[in-house]
Design an enzyme around this catalytic site. Structure first.
Site, PDB file in Angstrom:
ATOM      1  N   GLU A 297     -17.053   2.092   0.637  1.00 47.94           N
ATOM      2  CA  GLU A 297     -16.410   2.399   2.011  1.00 47.94           C
ATOM      3  C   GLU A 297     -17.135   3.868   2.368  1.00 47.94           C
ATOM      4  O   GLU A 297     -16.993   3.965   3.709  1.00 47.94           O
ATOM      5  CB  GLU A 297     -14.813   3.131   1.679  1.00 47.94           C
ATOM      6  CG  GLU A 297     -14.715   4.302   0.644  1.00 47.94           C
ATOM      7  CD  GLU A 297     -13.271   4.459   0.477  1.00 47.94           C
ATOM      8  OE1 GLU A 297     -12.298   3.454   0.751  1.00 47.94           O
ATOM      9  OE2 GLU A 297     -13.039   5.641  -0.060  1.00 47.94           O
TER      10      GLU A 297
ATOM     11  N   GLU B 283      -8.246   7.327  -5.685  1.00 47.91           N
ATOM     12  CA  GLU B 283      -8.352   8.735  -5.780  1.00 47.91           C
ATOM     13  C   GLU B 283      -7.377   9.357  -7.005  1.00 47.91           C
ATOM     14  O   GLU B 283      -7.016  10.393  -7.018  1.00 47.91           O
ATOM     15  CB  GLU B 283      -7.694   9.346  -4.487  1.00 47.91           C
ATOM     16  CG  GLU B 283      -8.376   8.850  -3.164  1.00 47.91           C
ATOM     17  CD  GLU B 283      -7.856   7.815  -2.514  1.00 47.91           C
ATOM     18  OE1 GLU B 283      -6.852   7.469  -2.965  1.00 47.91           O
ATOM     19  OE2 GLU B 283      -8.896   7.129  -1.848  1.00 47.91           O
TER      20      GLU B 283
ATOM     21  N   HIS C  55       0.876  -1.231   0.131  1.00 46.31           N
ATOM     22  CA  HIS C  55      -0.111  -0.177  -0.030  1.00 46.31           C
ATOM     23  C   HIS C  55       0.894   1.086   0.064  1.00 46.31           C
ATOM     24  O   HIS C  55       1.872   1.345   0.864  1.00 46.31           O
ATOM     25  CB  HIS C  55      -1.067   0.059   1.423  1.00 46.31           C
ATOM     26  CG  HIS C  55      -2.057   1.132   1.315  1.00 46.31           C
ATOM     27  ND1 HIS C  55      -2.202   1.857   2.470  1.00 46.31           N
ATOM     28  CD2 HIS C  55      -2.625   1.623   0.090  1.00 46.31           C
ATOM     29  CE1 HIS C  55      -3.144   2.749   2.021  1.00 46.31           C
ATOM     30  NE2 HIS C  55      -3.257   2.705   0.786  1.00 46.31           N
ATOM     31  N   HIS C  56       0.692   2.239  -1.004  1.00 45.80           N
ATOM     32  CA  HIS C  56       1.349   3.565  -1.139  1.00 45.80           C
ATOM     33  C   HIS C  56       0.467   4.529  -0.985  1.00 45.80           C
ATOM     34  O   HIS C  56      -0.184   5.119  -2.045  1.00 45.80           O
ATOM     35  CB  HIS C  56       2.156   3.395  -2.537  1.00 45.80           C
ATOM     36  CG  HIS C  56       3.340   2.694  -2.385  1.00 45.80           C
ATOM     37  ND1 HIS C  56       4.176   2.177  -3.828  1.00 45.80           N
ATOM     38  CD2 HIS C  56       4.119   1.868  -1.477  1.00 45.80           C
ATOM     39  CE1 HIS C  56       5.082   1.499  -3.542  1.00 45.80           C
ATOM     40  NE2 HIS C  56       4.981   1.180  -2.243  1.00 45.80           N
TER      41      HIS C  56
END
Lengths: 702, 702
Positions: A502, A478, A407-408
């Site tokens: 979410e 995003e 995860h970045h």
């Protein structure tokens, strides 16, 4: 196969106003191109003699020069036809036909510099794509685009499914209104307030005379995203390019071209979803070896943070600085999700259920005050929290045959990410990661740039390329909404780029219709990591205090159906292992359902209302079917005539139980099995906000 | 050694207007701090009872909140004295004394949030440093500085040596005028037009009553550079922070502080040059092992491009794209400087003359249209042109004991450089490079940012840090002007950051006074890579057509003197080998002169007029002396009383020949030798635009 149909001499066409006509291969669609008396390029489009676009201007404005907006002459027209078939690395279907007629119009500015732009139109039976191209030429090398006069002038006050034209976020619920009623003034901005009549693409439209029209773009490369300004009086849509930090739209160097502007048209809604026009307008992948690209299902240390069972941050300290903090010395808050033991629990669960991967968010230092500060040095992408043992988890996951997903999260600080990306990818490769989820929450750095502007578009594409060079799969959150670039970069498995599941955890949530609209809007450009599969619908049970009143706005059965209706080669089983362990029978569908397909049938569809889709698993004689509805209960009658004749299948039907509803009784489901064949008609009872999922496995040898 | 002198109770000081007084250690300088009736912080400074600064406001304005500009109260005052001595890794002197008295004033905003800022004043005998500090506090964590109300109100219409307040370039010739006459309206901008009354620092001032005042800053970290707006009526100077792309000045997180604003004051010009105040205000280096940092002389494939003998670009193609170009297939233009054979010639020359290194510019692809297009993908920093054999040159240089200096020109596209920097440094290390010259010609990307803004300041500092981690020395061109950070990053050997010798090659050039001003302005902050040593003064002989009328605006002897007067641990022998081979006797001085020093004596100095400096070579009983003049001939009488008594030295004097002058007879020099000692007085005849260089080597044992 491309063959030249005709090339007309320049002299003949220098007359302004002389119209060019083009028909789609089967003559369903007709395009007319011309010049206005002022030398403005214009086009119009019709479908079976019904107007789709009234005469609409084209043109590109430039900084410090005349641009290509008026006073233009046609100096050349070329026309070709193209028809071939190609196979995606992964996708909804095995083969895609790319059949269009093309018109290439060369326009010239007045004056001695003879600057030229070309308009390339590709007319398919399911729609139009066109773009501006600047060929190599002596007097136009480096130039700056300030805007376009591209219009999509609609003939009537269509029904539109729209979200506000926020340059930095697409995470909105859709508003359904007439074009004349488009107004986002009262909608709370997710990131940046939009002009009230500005909307994003893909924009889904429905006409009163039975046409479905989808406006978007394909192959967004080195250019800002296009938004649309709606004229509520004329129903004209005008292209609005997302500005850069300087206010200009795009810094270009010829030869160059814009993305394709796309208009998908059909007289029925399923045909919109079946369209491959956007993929066809993207460039083929240059990758020769793609065996490392694996469509997959995954679980993750993720939803437990959304439902306030654990935290991304390791400590409850705040106002930390990345470089100055002794992370080992921080006092742990005692509920950090990404700890070694908890990750092992997910690895175990994935291994037990044949899910390929485990995403872990919050593994790396910086989450204490990661968001909302427009801070540049937030994360370093290589330093784990003290309770996350990288080496141990690498070994443990490998021993179980499970991959960890990196995860970045950038917090929008993309300069920081870019300067550290090589180190971050080195770290991934040293520790056995082959997939990464990137995130861009918050305002962008370089400050003044937007998520959907040229600079960020280049970042997303460059990142996909960098990852491909290292054989890393990527899922972007995003980011700008997709435009079919997964054809070019098949390692770019999915993106969020819309309002995902979410939002149910920490906002008023997604209305029950949401998932019936997304395929007609966001998914037109590519797969979405929507994170379906929430079984525990009422979220208060996870954390009564902090989740008060929060719930997912579907039934449990609808969550299963989303694995089929919401196409993605990357599908999360988003809920916690303990939620699935309470419903092993329902979880069987998630275990079974494919993520890559040989065929797809859009059986029933109406944006904002319902959707029924069946898909054949890649390389298998198995089908999966999903049906969903909006807030209204429905009975959907589904003919299984897509099944091969003569073959019996065991259908396992995961349906809403009697009395189920998204708000009052969302977790009530029933599972029944029946033997079916291509002559069977299923009646699926969908609860309000409900759905049904069906697996179809062959019985005996064929 | 720091000892607390006094801490006064908050209650006592909450009265606005109650003044705090501080004297420098020897009481030469006196500072007074107070609050205006409006609660504005103010300060004033005097030297031996002569006013240096009239009452001047202080303060910082912030976005979205009151900031710290007025309505403030003093809640605490602390005072300390500090006196110690430290040794720089390299420098002009072996030991530096850091002796000051300090006043720390804590100011508080009105209101319940009790936000605080601290003003830290350090008063030395040679000037004042002060800065704003934001301690860790509950109600001020992340904040945005929009500007400062910091003033330097001068008591009279001083003479000023100034350049325009261009946010993107400091490569200007100096204008000498009264403050009331500052106006850059007629000066052609190098990069961006300045407001007419805005000037850069270091700003050198001379008063009518014999004071010399220099205003600059120290330790510019995470903040934009400060420029000064001159009020021609009141002689007030107001701080102007270079804006970011958003218009705001700085994005900060407490605890944080601004750079030190510095006011160096003396009653004689040499004392200004001898001041170590700016270095003292910088943080010590964190490096424990510094043997890899080597002050050095170098030659380079560089001036030959400036004088149009060869080119940076390999081909004469244009409008190329980095990723799409087949560089191997380009047609060479036949005069590419950085070809293997030519580089070997420089390596040979360096080896023969004990010069440590060879800089090679134009070795890497991208120079065909590298400049002026605001293009992002210009260079990749790792791909050599076809005629530059990296491996062969690595081997060849190593065999000769010579190092190659890498060149990273960014063309201002810093996002591109940052995302490739790790790869570029890997490449350097794989090929034996231990030093790099970086360049930032042109407009900055991220677009909207400035060379001297916070984002770029952070880039320069981060680059120095990255290089230090890899044991790489760095020399930055077109960077922000230095502020003493070479103390913190001793691998940051030098910067250009002013108008260098190169301007003589392709502009109206640098006036003869230029090098007498630079030490009082640009060099106050740190060493400059001025590239002295041009022997062939009239440039037409290199290329009659393209260099018509171009020349260096000094004599040859003055070029030698610059190795002493223009302090830098990195000194280029900038001319072509063939130029030096024509003057081996004069070249001997360049071979001999040191680049690191145990001692420095500013013997004579007047900005804009003349300069005589003597320096003792590091670890050696050798001295080197340089004397230069402006356009006026001078006889300088130099006492050698800095030499140790009783020791005889052989002085080799490189002087302008009779009849020499910068414009008419610049290459006429004479070399004479004489035995001298500490009682000797040398008479040096300096031609118009001329100079003299003297080496002093001990004769016999001491």
């Amino acid at each position: 196969m491309t063959r030249s149909l005709l090339t007309l001499a320049a002299a003949l066409l220098a007359l302004p106003g002389l119209a060019q006509r083009l028909h789609s291969p089967s003559h369903k669609l007709a395009l007319q191109f011309g010049l206005s008396p002022a030398g403005e390029p214009t086009y119009q489009l019709s479908y079976d003699n019904r107007p789709v676009l009234r005469p609409s201007r084209l043109g590109v404005a430039m900084q410090g020069q005349a641009g290509f907006v008026q006073g233009l002459t046609v100096v050349r027209v070329d026309s070709t036809e193209h028809d071939d078939t190609w196979a995606p690395v992964w996708g909804e279907v095995k083969q895609i036909r790319n059949h269009y007629k093309e018109l290439l119009v060369t326009l010239q500015q007045p004056g001695t510099e003879q600057r030229q732009v070309q308009l390339r139109f590709r007319l398919f039976d399911d729609g139009l794509g066109f773009r501006y191209e600047w060929p190599r030429q002596p007097n136009l090398q480096y130039f700056t685009v300030t805007g376009e006069q591209t219009e999509f002038n609609l003939p009537a006050d269509h029904k539109a499914f729209w979200i506000p034209g926020d340059y930095d976020s697409n995470e909105y619920a859709y508003t359904t209104s007439r074009l004349s009623q488009v107004n986002s003034a009262s909608i709370t901005p997710i990131q940046e307030k939009s002009a009230p009549q500005r909307v994003q693409t893909p924009l889904m439209l429905k006409t009163d005379n039975g046409l479905y029209v989808n406006i978007h773009e394909a192959a967004l490369v080195n250019y800002p995203a296009m938004m649309l300004n709606v004229n509520p009086q004329t129903f004209g849509l005008a292209a609005q390019l997302v500005p850069s930090a300087t206010g200009a739209a795009a810094y270009l160097q010829a030869p160059e071209h814009t993305p394709w502007r796309t208009v998908v048209v059909a007289d029925n809604a399923p045909a919109i979803l079946a369209s491959k026009l956007i993929l066809n307008l993207n460039e083929p992948s240059q990758l020769t070896e793609t065996s490392w690209i694996r469509p997959q299902k995954f679980v993750g240390v993720w939803w437990e943070m959304h439902v306030n069972r654990s935290s991304w941050n390791y400590s409850d300290a705040s106002n930390l600085k990345l470089a100055d903090t002794d992370w080992q010395a921080l006092k742990p808050n005692g509920h950090h999700g990404a700890n070694t033991q908890n990750v092992k629990r997910y690895i175990d669960f994935a291994a037990q259920n044949s899910l390929q991967s485990v995403l872990v968010e919050g593994w790396n230092v910086g989450w204490e005050d990661w968001h909302g500060n427009w801070k540049e040095e937030v994360f370093d992408f290589v330093t784990p929290y003290p309770d996350f043992d990288v080496a141990e988890l690498q070994q443990y996951a490998a021993s179980k045959g499970v991959k960890l997903i990196m995860h970045h999260e950038t917090s929008g600080s993309v300069t920081n990410y870019e300067r550290r990306q090589d180190r971050a990818l080195d770290f991934m490769q040293a520790h056995g990661y082959d997939a990464v989820k990137t995130g861009y929450v918050g305002r962008i750095i370089p400050r003044g740039e937007h998520h959907d502007g040229q600079w960020m578009v280049n970042h997303y594409n460059r990142t996909a390329q960098n990852m491909a060079q290292r054989r890393i799969m990527v899922d972007m959150h995003e980011s700008v909404r997709p435009t079919g670039l997964h054809r070019t970069y098949p390692n770019w498995l999915a993106a969020e780029a819309a309002r995902g599941n979410e939002f149910n955890a920490w906002s008023e949530g997604n209305p029950p219709e949401h998932e019936t609209i997304l395929p007609f809007t966001r998914l037109m450009g590519g797969p979405m990591d929507y994170t379906p599969g929430i079984f525990r619908i009422k979220l208060e049970s996870w954390n009564p205090e902090r989740n008060k009143g929060r719930q997912v706005h579907t039934t449990l059965a609808k969550q299963l159906a989303l694995y089929v209706t919401m196409y993605s080669p990357l599908q999360m089983a988003a809920d916690l292992p303990e939620a699935y362990e309470q419903h092993p029978d329902a979880f069987q569908f998630i275990k079974d359902v494919a993520v890559d397909w040989d065929d797809t049938r859009i059986l029933q569809a109406e944006p904002g209302e319902y959707l029924t889709i069946a898909r054949q698993a890649k390389g298998k004689n198995e089908w999966y079917l999903g049906a969903i509805t909006d807030e209204n209960a429905r009975q959907q009658t589904v003919k299984l005539d897509f099944l091969p004749a003569g073959q019996k299948y065991l259908a396992t039907i995961y349906a809403d139980a009697k009395g189920a509803s998204w708000d009052k009784n969302p977790e009530a489901y029933q599972i029944r099995k029946q033997t079916v064949d291509s002559k069977t008609t299923l009646k699926l009872q969908l609860a309000p906000g409900g759905g049904a999922a069906v697996s179809l496995k062959p019985v005996g040898a064929r």
